[in-house]
Structures are given as C-alpha cells and as structure tokens.
Scaffold this active site. Structure first.
Site, PDB file in Angstrom:
ATOM      1  N   GLU A 228       1.968  -0.463  -5.077  1.00  0.00           N
ATOM      2  CA  GLU A 228       0.957   0.489  -5.521  1.00  0.00           C
ATOM      3  C   GLU A 228       1.620   1.849  -5.736  1.00  0.00           C
ATOM      4  O   GLU A 228       1.931   2.556  -4.787  1.00  0.00           O
ATOM      5  CB  GLU A 228      -0.156   0.619  -4.473  1.00  0.00           C
ATOM      6  CG  GLU A 228      -1.321   1.437  -4.995  1.00  0.00           C
ATOM      7  CD  GLU A 228      -1.853   2.428  -3.991  1.00  0.00           C
ATOM      8  OE1 GLU A 228      -1.214   2.656  -2.968  1.00  0.00           O
ATOM      9  OE2 GLU A 228      -2.918   3.001  -4.276  1.00  0.00           O
TER      10      GLU A 228
ATOM     11  N   ASP B 217       0.837  -1.192   0.000  1.00  0.00           N
ATOM     12  CA  ASP B 217       0.000   0.000   0.000  1.00  0.00           C
ATOM     13  C   ASP B 217       0.880   1.252   0.000  1.00  0.00           C
ATOM     14  O   ASP B 217       1.896   1.307   0.699  1.00  0.00           O
ATOM     15  CB  ASP B 217      -0.888  -0.019   1.258  1.00  0.00           C
ATOM     16  CG  ASP B 217      -1.773   1.206   1.356  1.00  0.00           C
ATOM     17  OD1 ASP B 217      -2.671   1.349   0.510  1.00  0.00           O
ATOM     18  OD2 ASP B 217      -1.552   2.034   2.278  1.00  0.00           O
TER      19      ASP B 217
HETATM   20  C1  LAG Z   1      -3.785   3.903  -0.255  1.00  0.00           C
HETATM   21  N1  LAG Z   1      -2.969   3.635  -1.157  1.00  0.00           N
HETATM   22  O1  LAG Z   1      -1.862   4.305  -1.346  1.00  0.00           O
HETATM   23  C2  LAG Z   1      -5.059   3.195  -0.142  1.00  0.00           C
HETATM   24  O2  LAG Z   1      -5.338   2.466  -1.322  1.00  0.00           O
HETATM   25  C3  LAG Z   1      -6.123   4.209   0.173  1.00  0.00           C
HETATM   26  O3  LAG Z   1      -7.374   3.602   0.202  1.00  0.00           O
HETATM   27  C4  LAG Z   1      -5.753   4.864   1.498  1.00  0.00           C
HETATM   28  O4  LAG Z   1      -6.643   5.940   1.792  1.00  0.00           O
HETATM   29  C5  LAG Z   1      -4.379   5.500   1.457  1.00  0.00           C
HETATM   30  N2  LAG Z   1      -3.470   4.917   0.561  1.00  0.00           N
HETATM   31  C6  LAG Z   1      -3.759   5.414   2.846  1.00  0.00           C
HETATM   32  O5  LAG Z   1      -3.429   4.072   3.131  1.00  0.00           O
HETATM   33  C7  LAG Z   1      -7.774   5.600   2.570  1.00  0.00           C
HETATM   34  C8  LAG Z   1      -8.885   6.591   2.308  1.00  0.00           C
HETATM   35  C9  LAG Z   1      -8.621   7.918   2.974  1.00  0.00           C
HETATM   36  C10 LAG Z   1      -8.354   7.714   4.442  1.00  0.00           C
HETATM   37  C11 LAG Z   1      -7.115   6.816   4.555  1.00  0.00           C
HETATM   38  C12 LAG Z   1      -6.736   6.515   5.990  1.00  0.00           C
HETATM   39  O6  LAG Z   1      -9.028   6.800   0.902  1.00  0.00           O
HETATM   40  O7  LAG Z   1      -9.802   8.728   2.829  1.00  0.00           O
HETATM   41  O8  LAG Z   1      -8.112   8.946   5.064  1.00  0.00           O
HETATM   42  O9  LAG Z   1      -7.414   5.552   3.946  1.00  0.00           O
HETATM   43  O10 LAG Z   1      -7.781   5.894   6.687  1.00  0.00           O
HETATM   44  C13 LAG Z   1      -8.981   9.258   6.148  1.00  0.00           C
HETATM   45  C14 LAG Z   1      -9.742  10.559   5.924  1.00  0.00           C
HETATM   46  C15 LAG Z   1      -8.739  11.722   5.837  1.00  0.00           C
HETATM   47  C16 LAG Z   1      -7.930  11.774   7.115  1.00  0.00           C
HETATM   48  C17 LAG Z   1      -7.235  10.428   7.328  1.00  0.00           C
HETATM   49  C18 LAG Z   1      -6.510  10.393   8.668  1.00  0.00           C
HETATM   50  O11 LAG Z   1     -10.479  10.462   4.714  1.00  0.00           O
HETATM   51  O12 LAG Z   1      -9.460  12.908   5.678  1.00  0.00           O
HETATM   52  O13 LAG Z   1      -6.933  12.787   7.028  1.00  0.00           O
HETATM   53  O14 LAG Z   1      -8.232   9.383   7.373  1.00  0.00           O
HETATM   54  O15 LAG Z   1      -7.398  10.491   9.755  1.00  0.00           O
END
Ligand code: LAG
Ligand code: CA
Length: 511
Positions: A262, A236
């Site tokens: 990735e 990841d």
């Molecule tokens: C990835 N690949 O590089 C994953 O495929 C992707 O799904 C991951 O984002 C990201 N990198 C981090 O491993 C996902 C969500 C984000 C989420 C993050 C952490 O798409 O939306 O962020 O996982 O859970 C969320 C909130 C953010 C916030 C963060 C920290 O959406 O707004 O800043 O959590 O609290």
C-alpha cells in the site's frame, strides 16, 4: 493491439438518440482484422460458435471488518460460486481495545486473536475459502504498533505501553525509530523521505524495520500466518517502510507469496509506488481517484484508457479499486451512497484489462470512526447481507452493504472470469455511450448520458442470444437479466441512462 473507435462530432442528446436508434455503426474491415477467430467449438448459443469462458478468477474482494466465521461462510456460499478469486481480510493480529474500526491498525502483539475471531477460526476460514477456490490475503500491519500514550491491555490480554511490548519489542532493544522531528516525532512533511519512513504516522510507534531483530520478528509473524494457509499479504502503510527493508523481509518468505504494497501516490512526493514494484504488486490509488472524476463527469470512455500512460504502475504490477476503507471515509472516491454511478465505476474496473481489480465491501456509516456492530464484549457480529441488493437501497448505519453481492457487480465478476486475459479489442462510442470488447469473449456497453441509448453495437461475439449479466444472472439455464441478440457481428442493445450492459460467452440467454 488495434484500437477501433467510431468518432462523431458532438451533437445534442436528442439528435444522438435519433441517430443511434436503429442505426448501424460500421467499423472498417481493418478495424476487425486484429481480432482472433473464435475457436471452433459449438455452444448453446445457436448459429455461431464461441470460445469457452477463460475461467480467470483474478477478481478480489476486500471484506472490510468481516469476522473469520462470516468470511468462511461467504467463501463457500457466494464468493466461490460467483467467481471471486481471492479475499482480503482486515488485520488478524491482537489490537488495542475500543469500538472504532481502526483499532485493528494498532497491533499489540502478533497473536492471531482479535475481535474478528480466534486463531482457530482464522485457520478454518482459510481452509473453507480454499475449498471454495478462493485465495486469502491478510492485511499485515508491520510498520508500527500502537499510537496510545497511556499503557494498556490488548484484545487478547497482552499488556503494552507505547514503546514496550513485552516479549516482542522494546525501546531498550532499539526496536523503534525516534526521528527527532518536532516534539512529537510525527511526520510533518511528506516531501521528506526520511520523515515519511522514520517518523510516526499519527503517533503510531514506528518500528525500526532496518534492524535484524525487527525484521526477524516481522518474518516470524508473516510466516505464522502462512502456516495457517494464507496466500499472501497486503502490506499496510508500506510507504512508511523503506523499500529496502520491506524487500529484505519479503525475500525471506517462500517464493510465490503474494505481496501487494500500500503506497499511496502523492504528487511531488519522494516515496513512490514504483519503488516497491520490484518487491511485488502495488496498489494503484490513482485509478479509483481518476475514474471517480470520469464517472461524475459522464466521460466514461476515458476510463478505458486509464493505465496506458506513464503516470501509472505497469499493468502487471497494479491492483486497482474504486474505493477502499480509507478512501470511502475520505469521500474522495465513489462509494455505496453513489448508487448507479458507483455501479458504473465498478463495471469499468471489472471490464478493463489494466491491473487486477478489487471489489470493496463494507458497512454503512455516517461517523468516520464508527466500528462494525459489536456485542457487549466488543466482539464483531457476523456480517449479514440484506435481502435487497443495491444500488437502489438506502442503508442504515452499521448495516452490511455487501457490494460484492450487488447484481451488477457479481455479474461483472463472472464476465471478467469469462474474458480472462483477452485484450481490450474493439471500442465503439457514440455520444455518451461507449462500448468495449475483450477478445471474442465479452462485450460491455455503458451509457453515461441521461437518455436511453438504442443501438446496434459492433461485437466480436458470435451470433446468438446472450444474457445481460449486469441486469441479472443466468440461473439454471434461465436468464434473469435481459436477453440481447447478436446477429451478423452486431449486438442489438438498449441501455438505460447511467447504466451498463454486459454480455459474455459464459452466459447465453438460453431458452
Ligand atoms: C493505513 N494504511 O497505510 C490504513 O489503511 C489506515 O486505515 C490506518 O489508519 C493507517 N494506515 C495506520 O495503519 C487508521 C485510521 C486512523 C487511525 C489509525 C490507527 O485511519 O484514523 O488513527 O488507523 O488506529 C487513530 C486516530 C488518530 C490517532 C491514532 C493513534 O484516528 O488520531 O493518532 O489512532 O492513537
Ligand atoms: Ca516507518
């Protein structure tokens, strides 16, 4: 490899249809001469002879947010029998609490204890999948830990704060990057490699992956997963880990561990997928993006050429997909809601000889953050696939879509296994219709237009009656799809608008 294309000038759709109906489009002798002669084994196909299916099993499936128990059952009952070669799981480690799907991407510890199941269940799942002939890849989140500013407790009870994970990582030990950019340490520019790799991605505490201590901890985690039987890892956020750091970690894993990094391709960015190709395989994001435009535009034949240019990873390094959990939420690629177009994109992915295909399977949603259906304690419920398979099904939020079981997609997985490494051979095109063969084992015909195509398509398949596996499987010797006759090197096909048809040596139409 000789490529054969019957070119026509553009005509009106009706004129093309008239031309195609009953028409024979002959390929010159030079066009077919590069095709190997069929093996001399005779089969149930009748007058001709055909090679045995190659038995490749190189297709994977990402079962997004499926529990370990549900994956185990799926391996046994569906993935193995359908010919899937491997499954990609969601991240298995302890994570932050919350109903959203993305909690899995915020590790709290490396205990294999999550709302998708326990360590015991994970190990049992790997064993069940292996028994079904399906390898298991785990999603390894190793670039970062949590992104919450307030301290908390993880799923398995471990306490943590943003930069302190007792017994694992701490700021005091120098385990985190603090890049010093802006006030938040967040990545501000993807044009700056230092920021991409040493600043924070969405506030997620960025591990100092260049240090011996951090590398030791990551190697210990991955080694633990290997001890449970996994065959490899999706790395990841690999783009955010310097390639040399990742190479150092992977170099300490047993030879043969499958690695797919990735690294999202971004134009003008200094960190590129190619930089990670020496470490293992790499996800080629450009394929799904490009095929989406081609399917929407109706120019399906262009998709067969994807990957041949220098702007893509070399085929033996690239893993391709129509969509993954991130892109389906970004709506930039085709997804389950796109119905017939989505099926066409999957058929193209499974038909091409570029890269290694990954089918995606998730749940319906309208809110980007919505997690899978959970019980009162937050444990994810085992996936249940609806009886009706797509594409002509509308799903309610939370319902498992089970794309990997859709008739056309499952049929193409079998097709892919049958053609194996056979190269793309003859191509044929006429108006909006397009066909390609893979060696002497398979033929796919796609119709990107709005009118039915009826034609005699040149094929290297030997004479006989074949089952169109896009329309239905062969069950106990009976074709539930449509039988198609091949005679004298021509397949007599009818292809409805925006659908495909696929024949292969492993699926004779039978009696
Ligand atoms: C990835 N690949 O590089 C994953 O495929 C992707 O799904 C991951 O984002 C990201 N990198 C981090 O491993 C996902 C969500 C984000 C989420 C993050 C952490 O798409 O939306 O962020 O996982 O859970 C969320 C909130 C953010 C916030 C963060 C920290 O959406 O707004 O800043 O959590 O609290
Ligand atoms: Ca990093």
């Amino acid at each position: 490899m000789q490529r054969c294309t019957a070119r026509t000038t553009r005509r009106s759709r009706n004129a093309v249809l008239a031309l195609l109906t009953g028409a024979v489009v002959a390929l010159s002798a030079a066009c077919t001469s590069g095709v190997p002669a069929p093996a001399a084994t005779s089969t149930a196909l009748g007058s001709g002879s055909a090679p045995a299916p190659a038995g490749a099993r190189d297709v994977g499936v990402q079962l997004f947010q499926w529990t370990w128990d549900a994956i185990a059952t799926e391996c046994t009952d569906h993935l193995g029998p359908a010919g899937y070669g491997w499954v990609l799981t969601s991240p298995p480690q302890e994570h932050v609490l919350g109903s959203q799907w993305w909690t899995a991407y915020q590790p709290v510890s490396y205990r294999i204890e999550s709302r998708l199941g326990s360590r015991t269940q994970f190990g049992a799942m790997v064993a069940a999948c292996h028994a079904a002939g399906v390898e298991v890849l785990a999603d390894a989140v190793i670039n970062h830990m949590t992104g919450k500013d307030a301290p908390g407790t993880g799923w398995a009870g471990s306490t943590y704060s943003h930069y302190d994970y007792p017994g694992i990582w701490s700021d005091a030990a120098g385990d985190f990057h603090h890049c010093g950019v802006g006030s938040s340490d967040d990545i501000a520019s993807y044009k700056d490699a230092y920021q991409v790799q040493s600043c924070e991605l969405s506030n997620l505490a960025d591990l100092a992956t260049g240090t011996q201590h951090v590398q030791d901890g990551i190697v210990a985690y991955l080694t633990d997963l290997l001890s449970l039987g996994v065959d490899g890892f999706r790395i990841d956020a690999a783009k955010h880990v310097p390639a040399e750091d990742l190479a150092a970690v992977v170099g300490r894993l047993p030879a043969g561990t499958r690695i797919v990094s990735e690294v999202i391709r971004g134009s003008g960015e200094p960190v590129t997928p190619e930089q990670y190709a020496a470490i293992g395989d790499v996800l080629e994001f450009a394929w799904g993006k490009d095929v989406t435009g081609m399917v929407r535009g109706g120019s399906l034949r262009l998709a067969a050429g994807l990957g041949s240019g220098a702007t893509y990873l070399p085929s033996d390094k690239a893993w391709i997909f129509v969509e993954n959990h991130d892109t389906e939420r970004g709506r930039a690629t085709l997804g389950y809601r796109d119905g017939a177009d989505y099926v066409l994109a999957n058929v193209l992915m499974l038909a091409t000889d570029y890269g290694r295909p990954i089918v995606y399977s998730g749940y319906a949603f309208s809110d980007r953050d919505a997690g899978p259906v959970q019980d009162a304690a937050g444990k994810v419920l085992d996936a249940q696939c609806p009886a009706a398979v797509g594409p002509d099904v509308s799903y309610t939020d939370g319902e498992w879509v089970c794309q990997h079981r859709w008739t056309a997609i499952e049929g193409m997985v079998g097709w892919r296994d049958a053609v194996g490494d056979d190269p793309v051979g003859d191509r044929w095109e006429h108006g909006d219709a397009f066909a390609l063969s893979r060696g002497t084992r398979g033929l796919v015909v796609l119709n990107g237009g709005d009118v039915e195509v009826a034609a005699q398509v040149p094929t290297t398949l030997s004479d006989g009656s074949y089952c169109d596996v896009v329309a239905g499987p062969v069950v106990e010797g009976r074709c539930l799809g449509d039988p198609v006759t091949v005679r004298g090197g021509l397949a007599d096909v009818r292809v409805a608008p925006r659908t495909a048809l696929a024949l292969h040596v492993g699926a004779p139409a039978g009696a």
